[in-house]
Write a protein that holds these residues in place. Sequence first.
Motif, short mmCIF file in Angstrom:
data_model
loop_
_atom_site.label_atom_id
_atom_site.label_comp_id
_atom_site.label_asym_id
_atom_site.label_seq_id
_atom_site.Cartn_x
_atom_site.Cartn_y
_atom_site.Cartn_z
N UNK A 92 1.33 -1.51 0.15
CA UNK A 92 -0.18 0.10 0.04
C UNK A 92 0.81 0.88 0.03
N UNK A 93 0.09 2.07 0.09
CA UNK A 93 0.96 3.46 -0.76
C UNK A 93 0.40 4.41 0.17
N UNK A 94 0.57 5.26 1.48
CA UNK A 94 0.22 5.93 2.11
C UNK A 94 0.47 7.78 2.39
N UNK A 95 0.33 8.68 2.65
CA UNK A 95 0.63 9.97 2.92
C UNK A 95 1.27 10.10 4.50
N UNK A 96 2.22 11.42 4.68
CA UNK A 96 2.49 11.49 5.86
C UNK A 96 1.52 11.00 6.89
N UNK A 97 0.44 10.92 6.97
CA UNK A 97 -0.57 11.22 8.37
C UNK A 97 -1.67 9.35 8.32
N UNK A 98 -0.72 8.73 7.13
CA UNK A 98 -1.20 7.41 6.87
C UNK A 98 -2.63 6.87 5.93
N UNK A 99 -2.76 7.99 5.69
CA UNK A 99 -3.70 8.59 4.53
C UNK A 99 -3.88 7.43 3.33
N UNK A 100 -4.77 6.49 2.64
CA UNK A 100 -4.32 5.72 1.46
C UNK A 100 -5.03 6.02 0.50
N UNK A 101 -3.79 6.01 -0.24
CA UNK A 101 -3.47 6.18 -1.12
C UNK A 101 -3.51 5.53 -2.84
N UNK A 102 -2.83 4.37 -2.30
CA UNK A 102 -3.12 3.02 -3.10
C UNK A 102 -2.72 1.97 -2.68
N UNK A 103 -3.72 0.72 -2.86
CA UNK A 103 -3.47 -0.80 -2.45
C UNK A 103 -3.94 -1.59 -3.91
N UNK A 104 -3.97 -2.35 -3.45
CA UNK A 104 -4.60 -3.89 -4.13
C UNK A 104 -5.98 -4.73 -3.78
N UNK A 105 -6.63 -4.58 -4.60
CA UNK A 105 -8.21 -5.26 -4.82
C UNK A 105 -8.02 -6.66 -5.21
N UNK A 106 -8.82 -7.53 -4.32
CA UNK A 106 -8.81 -9.00 -5.45
C UNK A 106 -9.74 -8.86 -6.20
N UNK A 107 -9.30 -9.28 -7.93
CA UNK A 107 -10.55 -9.09 -8.64
C UNK A 107 -10.31 -10.89 -9.05
N UNK A 108 -11.22 -10.66 -10.21
CA UNK A 108 -10.95 -11.97 -11.45
C UNK A 108 -10.69 -11.76 -13.08
N UNK A 109 -10.29 -12.44 -13.94
CA UNK A 109 -10.13 -12.35 -14.96
C UNK A 109 -10.73 -13.44 -15.64
N UNK A 110 -11.17 -13.10 -16.56
CA UNK A 110 -12.15 -14.09 -17.92
C UNK A 110 -11.13 -15.07 -18.59
N UNK A 173 -13.60 -19.77 -18.36
CA UNK A 173 -12.91 -19.81 -16.31
C UNK A 173 -12.53 -18.40 -15.46
N UNK A 174 -12.64 -18.48 -15.01
CA UNK A 174 -12.10 -17.36 -13.78
C UNK A 174 -10.43 -17.41 -13.69
N UNK A 175 -9.51 -16.23 -13.61
CA UNK A 175 -8.56 -16.74 -12.35
C UNK A 175 -8.45 -15.52 -11.54
N UNK A 176 -7.94 -15.68 -10.26
CA UNK A 176 -8.00 -14.46 -8.86
C UNK A 176 -6.77 -13.84 -9.54
N UNK A 177 -6.48 -12.22 -9.55
CA UNK A 177 -5.89 -11.79 -9.58
C UNK A 177 -5.97 -10.56 -8.88
N UNK A 178 -4.81 -8.86 -9.01
CA UNK A 178 -5.18 -8.22 -8.28
C UNK A 178 -4.83 -7.48 -8.95
N UNK A 179 -6.08 -6.20 -8.51
CA UNK A 179 -5.60 -4.69 -9.54
C UNK A 179 -6.01 -3.55 -8.75
N UNK A 180 -4.94 -2.71 -8.53
CA UNK A 180 -4.18 -1.51 -8.02
C UNK A 180 -5.64 -0.72 -8.08
N UNK A 181 -6.24 -0.26 -7.02
CA UNK A 181 -6.70 0.44 -6.98
C UNK A 181 -5.97 2.09 -6.36
N UNK A 182 -7.13 3.58 -6.75
CA UNK A 182 -6.14 4.37 -6.14
C UNK A 182 -7.63 5.33 -5.92
#
Length: 584
Positions: A92-110, A173-182
């Motif tokens: 994850x990327x956070x600011x100087x005060x710990x506020x979230x700037x970027x994170x991973x979320x679970x998703x799937x691909x077809x 079918x579907x494969x699990x992946x991770x996607x970057x979320x801002x």
Amino acid sequence: MSFLSRIMVLKSKAHFSAGANSRPTDPYSAAIFEGTRKRKSGQAKSRVVLLILSFTTVYCIIGARLVEYGVAMPDTTSSILPPDRLMASRPDIVDRNGALLATDIRTVSLFAEPNKIVDADDAAEKLSTVLPDLEPKSTYRKLSSKSHFQWLRRQLTPKQQSQILALGIPGIGFRPEKRRFYPGGPTASHVLGYVNIDNRGVVGMEKYIDDQGLADLAAVGMTSNQPLEPVRLSLDLRVQAIVRDAVVNAVTNFQAKGAGAVVLDIHTGEVIAMASAPDFDPNNPNASAAEGWLNRMSNGTFEMGSTFKTFTMAMALDSGKITLHDAFDASAPLHIGGFTIHDFHGQGRVLTVPEIFQYSSNIGTAKIVDLVGIDAQKDFLTRVGLLTKTQTELPEVKMPSQPHVWKKINSITISFGHGVSTTPLQTAVAAAALVNGGKLIEPTFLPRTREQADEVAKVVLKKSTSDDIRYLLDFNGSKGSGRVARVPGFDVGSKTGTADKVVNGRYSKTLNFNSFIAAFPIDNPEYVVMTFCDEPKSGEAKYGNTISAGTAGPIARDIIARAAPNLGVQPKFGQDSSALLVSY
């Protein structure tokens, strides 16, 4: 005797006769017989040994191949990545005060297994009801191919996954992946950057994180789906939102080609906020025009105009060639090498050094730089980092430009901001050195303490020179063109810069690049704000429309007025600088 009995008697006689005659009676025949028997026995043993060796060799080859497949890295193809890489986490990327700037979320691909598809045409038609933007011909070609695997769509939403499952298409079918979320969308897009479809950093701090070893670990399969320690940036999300809002509004309100701003801690070199407009949404970077990908703050170079007079004054004061009490005749234009140097706000008289700064006199500045000399000027600009590439974590940093040969006319035009192009970020860094006591501190997008900053700082000018520059900025901020950004209570010192843009090798008379340097509170500065407005078509009429005071200045004013309280800067009012209660 019956026929059957007679036959039995004859067979027994024949067998006895054969048995009696099977061994030769003479020695020579016996030796031949024994040799034949041993030779046949040896051949049988050889065949058994050869068969055993053959089977052993075959099994050794099979075993070796199994071991090879077991230790070898999986082949990476253009169509599929190994599962561990698809699910590998980014920090994850956070600011100087710990506020979230970027994170991973679970998703799937077809994906599809074409060898199991019963009716490719029917499958493609059904998928188009859920994913209407799937290209029909390409999808049909994938579904009807002879391959065993084809990606159809990466990173689906949960709703899309459930709808496709309801279609009941075999071979899909579907494969699990991770996607970057801002979460903030475009708020800090040029600092954060973005990742590609495989969750690898492309630009910005995302690429910096990969360059620190994350990409190498992923390449050798040493990443996992376990959460990683967050990367903390120097950004303050609250101030970042204010800065981004100010520059985006400037592009709209002033009908500008672009705008940008940076807020810099002058004692640590930390970038508290930085934005460039147009920008993009890192959640969907391809949706923005290519123009929005350019980070003009660090990856664009521009002639900074009269803000460069701040550095010329610092150079001359630091050399001892002038003092604040000196004066120069600015009553008449200068003629040098076929060029005429004149003032935009000419006073037609002798001007003191503070007045030269206040009225932004090109003539007075030219005479000052002539006293110092070309070599000393080039050395000083190099010393404060304006002629070299800025060193920082952000990958997108452009090299400044300068003349191949410095002649007198180059020296004079550079003294007031024409002839050298720098990035707005490095200009802000150099300006910070002028007001923090004379220490050049390379900018950082990561947290840094004052002690850590002192370890990397370089002393580039005297403290007395820094005091003089603060006086000049304060003088101009209260009596000169910097009044536009004199936010009540915060004592902002500043300098404007309006540069004609070069179009087809010639300076345009209608297009400007406007810059603005501000430091506050100027009696004991803590922050530098650098803003610019590129090719504005309008501006605040009260301060000169399309020049710096009417465009770049208001950007700085809005940022300081809104951000200073978030930065913990205490406002001062009244004769004794104490806070006053005001009734509205």
